[in-house]
Design a protein around this motif. Structure first.
Motif, PDB file in Angstrom:
ATOM      1  N   VAL A 228       0.817  -1.210   0.000  1.00  0.00           N
ATOM      2  CA  VAL A 228       0.000   0.000   0.000  1.00  0.00           C
ATOM      3  C   VAL A 228       0.850   1.259   0.000  1.00  0.00           C
ATOM      4  N   ALA A 229       1.898   1.284   0.848  1.00  0.00           N
ATOM      5  CA  ALA A 229       2.605   2.542   1.087  1.00  0.00           C
ATOM      6  C   ALA A 229       3.212   3.111  -0.193  1.00  0.00           C
ATOM      7  N   HIS A 230       3.887   2.251  -0.971  1.00  0.00           N
ATOM      8  CA  HIS A 230       4.574   2.769  -2.148  1.00  0.00           C
ATOM      9  C   HIS A 230       3.587   3.311  -3.176  1.00  0.00           C
ATOM     10  N   ARG A 231       2.595   2.498  -3.508  1.00  0.00           N
ATOM     11  CA  ARG A 231       1.680   2.923  -4.577  1.00  0.00           C
ATOM     12  C   ARG A 231       0.823   4.104  -4.137  1.00  0.00           C
ATOM     13  N   VAL A 232       0.382   4.085  -2.882  1.00  0.00           N
ATOM     14  CA  VAL A 232      -0.429   5.208  -2.416  1.00  0.00           C
ATOM     15  C   VAL A 232       0.415   6.475  -2.350  1.00  0.00           C
ATOM     16  N   SER A 233       1.692   6.325  -1.960  1.00  0.00           N
ATOM     17  CA  SER A 233       2.560   7.503  -1.941  1.00  0.00           C
ATOM     18  C   SER A 233       2.706   8.098  -3.336  1.00  0.00           C
ATOM     19  N   LEU A 234       2.915   7.235  -4.336  1.00  0.00           N
ATOM     20  CA  LEU A 234       3.009   7.726  -5.704  1.00  0.00           C
ATOM     21  C   LEU A 234       1.691   8.342  -6.166  1.00  0.00           C
ATOM     22  N   MET A 235       0.580   7.729  -5.744  1.00  0.00           N
ATOM     23  CA  MET A 235      -0.720   8.278  -6.119  1.00  0.00           C
ATOM     24  C   MET A 235      -0.904   9.679  -5.537  1.00  0.00           C
ATOM     25  N   VAL A 236      -0.462   9.867  -4.288  1.00  0.00           N
ATOM     26  CA  VAL A 236      -0.586  11.185  -3.666  1.00  0.00           C
ATOM     27  C   VAL A 236       0.305  12.199  -4.388  1.00  0.00           C
ATOM     28  N   VAL A 237       1.523  11.769  -4.749  1.00  0.00           N
ATOM     29  CA  VAL A 237       2.432  12.674  -5.468  1.00  0.00           C
ATOM     30  C   VAL A 237       1.832  13.063  -6.820  1.00  0.00           C
ATOM     31  N   HIS A 238       1.317  12.090  -7.558  1.00  0.00           N
ATOM     32  CA  HIS A 238       0.699  12.383  -8.847  1.00  0.00           C
ATOM     33  C   HIS A 238      -0.545  13.244  -8.686  1.00  0.00           C
ATOM     34  N   ALA A 239      -1.310  12.987  -7.631  1.00  0.00           N
ATOM     35  CA  ALA A 239      -2.498  13.807  -7.402  1.00  0.00           C
ATOM     36  C   ALA A 239      -2.120  15.257  -7.134  1.00  0.00           C
ATOM     37  N   ALA A 240      -1.018  15.451  -6.362  1.00  0.00           N
ATOM     38  CA  ALA A 240      -0.557  16.819  -6.111  1.00  0.00           C
ATOM     39  C   ALA A 240      -0.102  17.481  -7.404  1.00  0.00           C
ATOM     40  N   ALA A 241       0.625  16.723  -8.245  1.00  0.00           N
ATOM     41  CA  ALA A 241       1.051  17.285  -9.543  1.00  0.00           C
ATOM     42  C   ALA A 241      -0.132  17.559 -10.443  1.00  0.00           C
ATOM     43  N   LEU A 242      -1.120  16.650 -10.379  1.00  0.00           N
ATOM     44  CA  LEU A 242      -2.332  16.848 -11.177  1.00  0.00           C
ATOM     45  C   LEU A 242      -3.046  18.128 -10.774  1.00  0.00           C
ATOM     46  N   ALA A 244      -1.642  20.714  -9.501  1.00  0.00           N
ATOM     47  CA  ALA A 244      -0.835  21.882  -9.851  1.00  0.00           C
ATOM     48  C   ALA A 244      -0.921  22.232 -11.338  1.00  0.00           C
ATOM     49  N   VAL A 245      -1.079  21.209 -12.199  1.00  0.00           N
ATOM     50  CA  VAL A 245      -1.039  21.482 -13.643  1.00  0.00           C
ATOM     51  C   VAL A 245      -2.396  21.342 -14.310  1.00  0.00           C
ATOM     52  N   ALA A 246      -3.449  21.150 -13.502  1.00  0.00           N
ATOM     53  CA  ALA A 246      -4.764  20.898 -14.104  1.00  0.00           C
ATOM     54  C   ALA A 246      -5.190  22.040 -15.018  1.00  0.00           C
ATOM     55  N   LEU A 247      -4.939  23.263 -14.602  1.00  0.00           N
ATOM     56  CA  LEU A 247      -5.366  24.415 -15.397  1.00  0.00           C
ATOM     57  C   LEU A 247      -4.318  24.838 -16.409  1.00  0.00           C
ATOM     58  N   LYS A 248      -3.040  24.664 -16.071  1.00  0.00           N
ATOM     59  CA  LYS A 248      -1.973  25.139 -16.949  1.00  0.00           C
ATOM     60  C   LYS A 248      -1.715  24.181 -18.118  1.00  0.00           C
ATOM     61  N   PRO A 250      -3.502  20.858 -19.423  1.00  0.00           N
ATOM     62  CA  PRO A 250      -4.522  19.799 -19.348  1.00  0.00           C
ATOM     63  C   PRO A 250      -4.012  18.448 -19.852  1.00  0.00           C
ATOM     64  N   GLN A 251      -3.151  18.446 -20.872  1.00  0.00           N
ATOM     65  CA  GLN A 251      -2.659  17.177 -21.400  1.00  0.00           C
ATOM     66  C   GLN A 251      -1.824  16.426 -20.361  1.00  0.00           C
ATOM     67  N   LYS A 252      -0.970  17.166 -19.661  1.00  0.00           N
ATOM     68  CA  LYS A 252      -0.179  16.535 -18.602  1.00  0.00           C
ATOM     69  C   LYS A 252      -1.060  16.098 -17.434  1.00  0.00           C
ATOM     70  N   ALA A 253      -2.116  16.877 -17.155  1.00  0.00           N
ATOM     71  CA  ALA A 253      -3.046  16.492 -16.094  1.00  0.00           C
ATOM     72  C   ALA A 253      -3.730  15.179 -16.434  1.00  0.00           C
ATOM     73  N   VAL A 254      -4.134  14.999 -17.685  1.00  0.00           N
ATOM     74  CA  VAL A 254      -4.762  13.741 -18.105  1.00  0.00           C
ATOM     75  C   VAL A 254      -3.785  12.573 -17.932  1.00  0.00           C
ATOM     76  N   LYS A 255      -2.522  12.819 -18.305  1.00  0.00           N
ATOM     77  CA  LYS A 255      -1.514  11.771 -18.157  1.00  0.00           C
ATOM     78  C   LYS A 255      -1.320  11.388 -16.693  1.00  0.00           C
ATOM     79  N   ASN A 256      -1.250  12.396 -15.837  1.00  0.00           N
ATOM     80  CA  ASN A 256      -1.110  12.111 -14.399  1.00  0.00           C
ATOM     81  C   ASN A 256      -2.325  11.390 -13.844  1.00  0.00           C
ATOM     82  N   ALA A 257      -3.499  11.769 -14.287  1.00  0.00           N
ATOM     83  CA  ALA A 257      -4.711  11.093 -13.833  1.00  0.00           C
ATOM     84  C   ALA A 257      -4.710   9.634 -14.249  1.00  0.00           C
ATOM     85  N   ALA A 258      -4.246   9.355 -15.471  1.00  0.00           N
ATOM     86  CA  ALA A 258      -4.175   7.968 -15.925  1.00  0.00           C
ATOM     87  C   ALA A 258      -3.187   7.172 -15.083  1.00  0.00           C
TER      88      ALA A 258
END
Length: 444
Positions: A228-242, A244-248, A250-258
């Motif tokens: 759990v710890a590793h994958r959830v940690s990465l998910m939290v990091v990607h969610a934070a990046a998502l 940050a870049v959701a408005l700036k 969108p293509q990178k936000a979609v990639k992070n969401a995937a």
């Protein structure tokens, strides 16, 4: 807490009474009855003894009563009873006392050499008295009947048969009862010792079951933490990046969401596989096996889950790539000739690297990381070293329970390896582990 008189009476009724040297009430009754009968017999025989010894009859009767009453102490002092019976044999009294005394002596715990000596003395005394009495009877028969001419062997042989018939049965029966009593006592002691051993075995089985349950809890907690710890940690990091870049972008936000979705699905898949094995194996074992086997079944279930879904060293490149996708700068360096190791060695090496990368995401966001894997002749070594945290990197605010390093150390120590962790001089952190090599398929 006070005790009433009724309670004391009830306790006294339940507790066995002390009857001097007798263990039971019926033993007292039996010995008293035998002593009374023996005293009456000796008292009657004391009349004839008094006439032959020219003593007053009351003296002979009183002497006989005193001699016969000695039978009362046959259980406590059997040697005394036999000696008294031997002493009064010339007076032709105490036949019952002699028979019962020999039986009591043979059935007692008196050493066999004393028993044989006293039995021989009693036999000789009875034989002499019987032969003298029989010779007198034969002499009287010669006077009364002139045609009676006994041969020289008649008196000794008949006296011997009479003596053996009087002394042998009680002696042999006493030996049999004594041997049977000792056998029963030894069987009772053996049963008690076996009961104590079974109790100790049950206690040890309970201790082993508790140890197995504790080990299984630790194993499951470690597996769950690693999954759990590793994958959830990465998910939290990607969610934070998502975020940050959701408005700036969108293509990178979609990639992070995937990426977040893929990691979540992978984490759920691993959890389902592990919990599925535990649900199938542990309840079956607990319903059909004793308590000590439940822990072993649970441990086997966890091992089966780890073997079925556990990663290996070939997946390190994918693990490093996931951290790179999360924005970390990770370099993988492999030294030596890669080869296959035992399942637990590969899984442990993978988990050490995975947990070290998770700690980097938690505590050193934006730091550069170097992952080194060295294949040696008798061991495999791994090292994860990160530099100081990038102050410009956003903190994902990931919680930490402090169990990551502990779990890694337990895994490595369980395989006989060496684990070292600590800060570096450059302000980073280093995690190193060395595992002994096991051939493929060899159990730990």
């Amino acid at each position: 807490m006070t005790t009433t008189g009724a309670d004391q009476d009830a306790a006294g009724a339940r507790a066995p009474r002390a009857w001097w040297w007798w263990g039971r009430r019926r033993s007292v009754v039996l010995d008293v009855a035998l002593a009374v009968v023996s005293a009456l017999e000796c008292g009657l025989e004391g009349i004839g003894f008094a006439e032959k010894a020219s003593l007053p009859v009351p003296v002979g009767v009183l002497f006989g009563l005193m001699v016969g009453s000695v039978l009362l102490v046959r259980r406590r002092w059997p040697i005394t009873v036999v000696l008294v019976s031997i002493a009064v044999t010339p007076a032709e009294m105490g036949y019952l006392m002699g028979v019962v005394g020999l039986y009591s002596l043979a059935a007692s715990e008196v050493p066999r050499r004393f028993t044989a000596a006293l039995a021989g003395m009693s036999t000789v005394a009875v034989y002499i008295v019987t032969m003298v009495r029989l010779r007198q009877d034969v002499a009287h028969a010669d006077v009364d009947q002139q045609d009676f001419d006994p041969s020289g062997w008649y008196v000794p042989v008949v006296s011997l048969f009479m003596t053996l018939g009087l002394n042998a049965p009680p002696l042999l029966f006493g030996l049999y009862i004594g041997a049977r009593r000792r056998l029963m006592e030894s069987l009772r002691e053996r049963a008690d010792s076996l009961e104590q051993e079974l109790s100790l075995l049950a206690d040890r089985a309970e201790q082993r079951a508790q140890w197995a349950r504790q080990e299984e809890r630790t194993r499951i907690a470690r597996e769950m933490h690693d999954v759990v710890a590793h994958r959830v940690s990465l998910m939290v990091v990607h969610a934070a990046a998502l975020q940050a870049v959701a408005l700036k972008d969108p293509q990178k936000a979609v990639k992070n969401a995937a990426l977040v979705g893929d990691m979540g699905r992978q984490a759920l898949t691993e959890l389902r596989e592990m919990l599925g094995v535990l649900r199938e194996e542990v309840p079956k074992a607990s319903s059909a096996l004793p308590l000590a086997a439940v822990g072993r079944a649970a441990a086997a279930a966890a091992e089966a889950a780890a073997e079925d879904s556990g990663p290996c060293l070939d997946a390190l490149e994918a693990l490093v790539e996931q951290s790179r996708q999360a924005g970390a700068v990770v370099e993988l360096v492999v030294m030596g000739e890669p080869r296959a190791y035992g399942a637990e060695v590969e899984q442990t090496a993978y988990r050490v690297v995975q947990e070290a990368l998770t700690n980097v995401h938690k505590h050193a966001a934006g730091a550069e990381v170097v992952v080194r894997l060295a294949h040696r002749e008798a061991e495999v070594a791994m090292q994860v070293e990160n530099g100081p945290s990038d102050a410009a990197a956003a903190d994902a605010h990931l919680p930490s329970g402090g169990n990551g390093l502990v779990g890694m150390r337990e895994r490595v120590s369980g395989l006989g390896g060496v684990f070292v962790s600590g800060p570096t001089d450059a302000g980073g952190f280093r995690v190193s582990a060395v595992l002994p090599v096991l051939p493929v398929g060899e159990p730990v």
